[in-house]
Scaffold this motif. Structure first.
Motif, PDB file in Angstrom:
ATOM      1  N   LYS A  53      -8.259   6.498   0.176  1.00  0.00           N
ATOM      2  CA  LYS A  53      -9.170   5.821   1.104  1.00  0.00           C
ATOM      3  C   LYS A  53      -8.501   5.540   2.445  1.00  0.00           C
ATOM      4  O   LYS A  53      -9.114   4.959   3.334  1.00  0.00           O
ATOM      5  CB  LYS A  53      -9.648   4.500   0.492  1.00  0.00           C
ATOM      6  CG  LYS A  53     -10.471   4.641  -0.767  1.00  0.00           C
ATOM      7  CD  LYS A  53     -10.919   3.267  -1.265  1.00  0.00           C
ATOM      8  CE  LYS A  53     -11.773   3.383  -2.524  1.00  0.00           C
ATOM      9  NZ  LYS A  53     -12.208   2.048  -3.017  1.00  0.00           N
ATOM     10  N   GLY A  54      -7.236   5.915   2.564  1.00  0.00           N
ATOM     11  CA  GLY A  54      -6.502   5.589   3.772  1.00  0.00           C
ATOM     12  C   GLY A  54      -5.847   4.224   3.658  1.00  0.00           C
ATOM     13  O   GLY A  54      -6.122   3.447   2.736  1.00  0.00           O
ATOM     14  N   ARG A 111      -5.179  -1.508   1.686  1.00  0.00           N
ATOM     15  CA  ARG A 111      -5.015  -2.934   2.005  1.00  0.00           C
ATOM     16  C   ARG A 111      -6.214  -3.739   1.482  1.00  0.00           C
ATOM     17  O   ARG A 111      -6.049  -4.837   0.943  1.00  0.00           O
ATOM     18  CB  ARG A 111      -4.873  -3.132   3.514  1.00  0.00           C
ATOM     19  CG  ARG A 111      -3.572  -2.616   4.091  1.00  0.00           C
ATOM     20  CD  ARG A 111      -3.320  -3.200   5.473  1.00  0.00           C
ATOM     21  NE  ARG A 111      -2.233  -2.522   6.149  1.00  0.00           N
ATOM     22  CZ  ARG A 111      -0.941  -2.755   5.930  1.00  0.00           C
ATOM     23  NH1 ARG A 111      -0.585  -3.631   5.007  1.00  0.00           N
ATOM     24  NH2 ARG A 111      -0.008  -2.100   6.603  1.00  0.00           N
ATOM     25  N   ASN A 112      -7.398  -3.223   1.671  1.00  0.00           N
ATOM     26  CA  ASN A 112      -8.586  -3.947   1.215  1.00  0.00           C
ATOM     27  C   ASN A 112      -8.588  -4.124  -0.300  1.00  0.00           C
ATOM     28  O   ASN A 112      -9.009  -5.178  -0.803  1.00  0.00           O
ATOM     29  CB  ASN A 112      -9.845  -3.215   1.671  1.00  0.00           C
ATOM     30  CG  ASN A 112     -10.059  -3.308   3.166  1.00  0.00           C
ATOM     31  OD1 ASN A 112      -9.527  -4.200   3.836  1.00  0.00           O
ATOM     32  ND2 ASN A 112     -10.838  -2.392   3.715  1.00  0.00           N
ATOM     33  N   THR A 113      -8.122  -3.126  -1.030  1.00  0.00           N
ATOM     34  CA  THR A 113      -8.025  -3.251  -2.483  1.00  0.00           C
ATOM     35  C   THR A 113      -7.051  -4.355  -2.860  1.00  0.00           C
ATOM     36  O   THR A 113      -7.300  -5.141  -3.785  1.00  0.00           O
ATOM     37  CB  THR A 113      -7.585  -1.915  -3.113  1.00  0.00           C
ATOM     38  OG1 THR A 113      -8.582  -0.927  -2.836  1.00  0.00           O
ATOM     39  CG2 THR A 113      -7.403  -2.044  -4.619  1.00  0.00           C
ATOM     40  N   PRO A 129       0.841  -1.199   0.000  1.00  0.00           N
ATOM     41  CA  PRO A 129       0.000   0.000   0.000  1.00  0.00           C
ATOM     42  C   PRO A 129       0.876   1.249   0.000  1.00  0.00           C
ATOM     43  O   PRO A 129       1.869   1.318   0.728  1.00  0.00           O
ATOM     44  CB  PRO A 129      -0.806  -0.129   1.297  1.00  0.00           C
ATOM     45  CG  PRO A 129       0.038  -0.990   2.190  1.00  0.00           C
ATOM     46  CD  PRO A 129       0.870  -1.871   1.311  1.00  0.00           C
ATOM     47  N   ILE A 130       0.511   2.247  -0.796  1.00  0.00           N
ATOM     48  CA  ILE A 130       1.407   3.379  -1.046  1.00  0.00           C
ATOM     49  C   ILE A 130       0.659   4.699  -0.916  1.00  0.00           C
ATOM     50  O   ILE A 130      -0.422   4.867  -1.483  1.00  0.00           O
ATOM     51  CB  ILE A 130       2.016   3.274  -2.461  1.00  0.00           C
ATOM     52  CG1 ILE A 130       2.898   2.025  -2.562  1.00  0.00           C
ATOM     53  CG2 ILE A 130       2.819   4.526  -2.813  1.00  0.00           C
ATOM     54  CD1 ILE A 130       3.157   1.588  -3.987  1.00  0.00           C
ATOM     55  N   ASN A 182      -6.548   4.559  12.203  1.00  0.00           N
ATOM     56  CA  ASN A 182      -5.151   4.153  12.208  1.00  0.00           C
ATOM     57  C   ASN A 182      -5.025   2.785  12.879  1.00  0.00           C
ATOM     58  O   ASN A 182      -5.917   2.346  13.589  1.00  0.00           O
ATOM     59  CB  ASN A 182      -4.298   5.176  12.961  1.00  0.00           C
ATOM     60  CG  ASN A 182      -4.192   6.495  12.208  1.00  0.00           C
ATOM     61  OD1 ASN A 182      -4.361   6.537  10.988  1.00  0.00           O
ATOM     62  ND2 ASN A 182      -3.914   7.570  12.923  1.00  0.00           N
ATOM     63  N   HIS A 183      -3.877   2.132  12.654  1.00  0.00           N
ATOM     64  CA  HIS A 183      -3.635   0.793  13.211  1.00  0.00           C
ATOM     65  C   HIS A 183      -4.780  -0.130  12.807  1.00  0.00           C
ATOM     66  O   HIS A 183      -5.291  -0.918  13.600  1.00  0.00           O
ATOM     67  CB  HIS A 183      -3.479   0.863  14.734  1.00  0.00           C
ATOM     68  CG  HIS A 183      -2.543   1.935  15.192  1.00  0.00           C
ATOM     69  ND1 HIS A 183      -1.187   1.850  14.961  1.00  0.00           N
ATOM     70  CD2 HIS A 183      -2.755   3.118  15.811  1.00  0.00           C
ATOM     71  CE1 HIS A 183      -0.599   2.940  15.447  1.00  0.00           C
ATOM     72  NE2 HIS A 183      -1.527   3.715  15.951  1.00  0.00           N
TER      73      HIS A 183
END
Length: 299
Positions: free
Chosen positions: A67-68, A73-75, A9-10, A184-185
């Motif tokens: 999306k944060g 990560r979900n993508t 993720p970037i 976060n986290h």
């Protein structure tokens, strides 16, 4: 199809991204693909990603509106087709035998999750912890104890509260498990759901993942005010409560989880030192009151 997908993720990490991606390119294990998700970067991160996609066909790039970290990560999770997944945060890097050791360990033990220790990089210094004494009990498949007791033991030493990075997982255990967006986290509590789905978890003491703490990152953010520090404390409390709920459903040792939360809040030096002196007393009072509320809730 590759054996392992590496999720990266970037978001606005142009300064660190080449080191991260080069460390992936230099892996001695080669049967992998890389899923890069640029989460609406406003610096040169997206351009850097395009350069790596152009020179190596194993790199795939997805660009999305911001999306944060959880959304990125979900993508990645939605686009994984390989048998295994590994994660590398875009400001971290991995040593050249990282993937090989993880894949070899999984093949030898048939584990659903293989995790390893990590080094921490901060202010041009490398910090190393001693994982050997604890992880040595869990690196041999023949002597592996049930995952429940392993998780409880590692939680007791705060060694399994980290995020997705630092290991390799069987992709099938991610089915229906996603990170909560807007926090976060985001991966702490969702990773505990993965632990419950794993039939076998192996932990190895090698430290081939280098975790960077930088001022502008979530972990290294400068908490210069009482409000900033309070928000971080509240986020940790929320994450721990979710973990405790999962632990209760799994009939784990919930008292041990509460103790881990108490220890985290009580040992507040990691964020206390960052705030202004006049706010320290107020923050300590807030932590004390939070602990009292949690204890009352337990009763």
């Amino acid at each position: 199809m590759a054996k392992v997908s590496i999720g990266v993720p970037i978001y606005n990490v142009a300064e660190y991204l080449p080191q991260c991606l080069d460390s992936i390119l230099n892996q001695t294990f080669k049967d992998f693909e890389v899923i890069l998700v640029d989460d609406g970067s406003t610096d040169n991160s997206f351009k850097i990603c395009q350069e790596y996609v152009a020179k190596d066909s194993r790199f795939r790039l997805i660009h999305q509106e911001n999306k944060g970290l959880a959304g990125a990560r979900n993508t990645i999770i939605k686009n994984v087709k390989t048998e295994f997944i590994s994660w590398v945060d875009s400001d971290d890097w991995i040593e050249e035998n990282y993937l090989k050791l993880l894949v070899d360990t999984q093949a030898k033990t048939n584990a659903d999750m293989v995790t390893m220790g990590h080094k921490t990089y901060r202010d041009d210094n490398i910090y190393i912890s001693n994982y050997a004494d604890i992880f040595s009990k869990y690196q041999d498949s023949e002597n592996a104890i049930p995952a429940k007791y392993m998780i409880e033991d590692l939680i007791r030493f705060n060694l399994m509260l980290s995020g997705y990075w630092g290991g390799i997982d069987r992709t099938s255990i991610y089915k229906g498990v996603f990170c909560k967006e807007g926090y976060n986290h985001e991966d702490i509590s969702s990773k505990h759901k993965l632990y419950l789905r794993a039939n076998k978890i192996i932990a190895i003491p090698d430290m081939m993942y280098v975790y960077r703490i930088r001022p502008e990152s979530i972990t290294g953010q400068k908490l210069s005010t009482y409000k900033d520090a309070k928000e971080v404390i509240d986020t940790f409390i929320m994450s721990y409560k979710e973990i405790i709920y999962i632990a209760e459903l799994a009939d784990f040792n919930v008292d041990m989880y509460y103790k881990a939360m108490f220890d985290m809040l009580s040992n507040n030096a990691w964020y206390i030192w960052r705030i202004n002196d006049e706010d320290k007393d107020a923050l300590n009072k807030y932590i004390e009151d939070s602990l009292k509320r949690i204890n009352k809730f337990r009763i």
